[in-house]
Every structure is written in structure tokens, then in C-alpha cells.
Design an enzyme around this catalytic site. Structure first.
Site, PDB file in Angstrom:
ATOM      1  CG  ASP A  16      -2.050   0.971   1.124  1.00  0.00           C
ATOM      2  OD1 ASP A  16      -2.325   1.454   0.011  1.00  0.00           O
ATOM      3  OD2 ASP A  16      -2.662   1.271   2.151  1.00  0.00           O
ATOM      4  CG  ASN A  64      -7.653  -2.198  -5.078  1.00  0.00           C
ATOM      5  OD1 ASN A  64      -6.664  -2.897  -4.855  1.00  0.00           O
ATOM      6  ND2 ASN A  64      -8.091  -1.308  -4.204  1.00  0.00           N
TER       7      ASN A  64
END
Ligand code: FPP
Length: 229
Positions: A16, A64
Site C-alpha cells: 500500500d 480496487n
């Protein structure tokens, strides 16, 4: 008696912070993903070189896929570059490639590259690189439950595990999440029941091999009890 942990056999990484890494440098988010891919390649090679046998990377969650199309296009084009250039390299190193997630959620040409990459590297015995793309932990569990229902008889934990995307892989010993957030974000939910969690504030492109080694050192000092005393 306390047992010291050695090198974890399986390390999972939530990569991330690519977007924030780029924004801090006034670059487009795509530059962050490109830098993330470079880091991902070097980090996984490093992990194998220090004795980790399974490396699982969270590259794209099922959720996502609702990001703006422009960002998805960048990621898809990086996936294409990666699979066209790296499958042969993995094969040469004896590393088996596995992709976790629903290939139907990805563009058809990428799903095909994955199929070929998995087939070409299937005899690799030196390590396994699992890349989660279009993956969701709940979706993984649900599809296993539906398969169990189809089979029509109760399953034990081992049989159930064999229905998950990670079938045949040991559970992660260590999960690293970069980028400051402290959550699992629908990653390997079943598989991480007893996994040691390690959170780093560093944004993924800045998470170096030395940072990885620090995570391994911390892992070595943890006491794993698996519910026992
Ligand atoms: C999270 O950062 C990262 C991603 C959604 C993509 C990760 C992908 C790569 C490292 C490249 C992968 C390539 C292959 C071939 C697997 P973010 O964009 O959510 O960052 P932010 O939280 O700072 O916005």
C-alpha cells in the site's frame, strides 16, 4: 517453552502507498505504481534469497476494480509488462507463479497471460510467487463454501483450505502491510488466522530490502502460540 521463529516460510505483503508516494513527489499516481512494480520485483527476489519459500503479494483487490478506469488502465498495462517480461525469468529461477483471484474480473488478454505463466512455471520448486489480482478474501471463502455445499457433506478445515485460492500453500507466517494503514482490507482472511502482523509507515515504493529484513527480525522475536499457552 518459548520457541524462537526462524525465517518465515511464507510472507504476504499488502503493497500500500504507491499513490501517496507519487503525490508526495508531485508525480501522477501511475508513477507510484510503476515504482511499486520495480520495488515488488526486487523485494520478492530478496525474500527468496534470504530463504522465504512463498511470497504472496496483494496487487489488486476485487474492490480496487472500482477505481477510475484511467488508474486501472495503468495497472493493467503494468501487469502486461510484468507477465510478458518476467515469466521466463521466474521459470529460469525455478520459481512457480500463482495468481490468486478471479481471472474473469481482469481483461481477457491478462487472464490468458496468467494461464500461460502459471503453466510455464508449474514445475518450479525453488519458491512460489503468488500475486493476488482481482482477489477478495470473502469472495475466496464464499466460493469455497459454495463448492462445499455442492459436494453436499461437511468438510474439515484442511479440506476446506484446499478449496481456497491458496490451495496447497502453507498459511502466511508473516503479513507485512506498508503505507501506514492497519487493516487487512479483505486480503487472506481465512489464511491469516494465526499470521503475525507487521505494519510499516513507509509507502510501498520506499519499503526497501533492509526494511523487509527488519520485519523478519521482529518476526523472529515474536512468540507464536496458536491459541495455546
Ligand atoms: C496500493 O497503493 C497499491 C495498489 C492498488 C497496486 C499495487 C500494484 C503494484 C505494486 C504493481 C503491481 C504489478 C504487478 C505486475 C503485480 P495505493 O494506490 O492504494 O496507494 P495510496 O493508498 O497511497 O493511494
Amino acid at each position: 517453552m518459548m520457541e524462537r521463529n526462524g525465517t518465515p516460510k511464507h510472507v504476504a505483503v499488502i503493497m500500500d502507498g504507491n499513490g501517496r508516494w507519487a503525490q508526495k513527489r508531485l508525480l501522477p499516481r501511475s508513477a507510484g505504481h510503476r515504482a511499486g512494480l520495480k520495488r515488488m520485483i526486487s523485494l520478492s527476489e530478496h525474500a527468496f534469497s534470504v530463504g522465504v519459500k512463498y511470497v504472496t503479494l496483494f496487487a489488486l483487490s476485487a474492490e480496487n476494480l472500482s477505481r477510475p478506469q484511467e488508474e486501472l488502465d495503468t495497472l493493467f498495462s503494468l501487469f502486461r509488462d510484468y507477465f510478458s517480461g518476467n515469466t521466463e525469468k521466474l521459470k529460469g529461477k525455478g520459481v512457480r507463479l500463482r495468481v490468486l483471484g478471479d481471472p474473469a474480473l481482469l481483461p481477457a488478454d491478462i487472464a490468458e497471460m496468467i494461464r500461460v505463466g502459471e503453466r510455464e512455471t508449474s514445475s518450479g520448486r525453488n519458491g512460489t510467487l503468488a500475486i493476488a489480482m482481482g482477489y477478495g478474501g470473502r469472495q475466496d471463502i464464499l466460493s469455497a463454501v459454495n463448492e462445499a455445499v455442492r459436494r453436499g457433506k461437511p468438510l474439515g478445515a484442511e479440506e476446506f483450505s484446499a478449496l481456497l485460492a491458496t490451495a496447497g500453500m502453507p498459511e502466511p507466517d508473516l503479513l507485512i502491510r506498508t503505507g501506514k494503514e492497519k487493516r487487512l482490507s479483505n486480503f487472506l482472511l481465512w489464511q491469516c488466522a494465526y499470521t503475525e502482523l507487521y505494519f510499516s509507515d513507509k509507502l510501498f515504493p520506499a519499503f526497501g530490502n533492509a526494511d523487509f529484513d527488519r520485519a523478519l527480525k521482529e518476526y523472529a522475536s515474536r512468540e507464536r502460540k496458536f491459541g495455546r499457552i
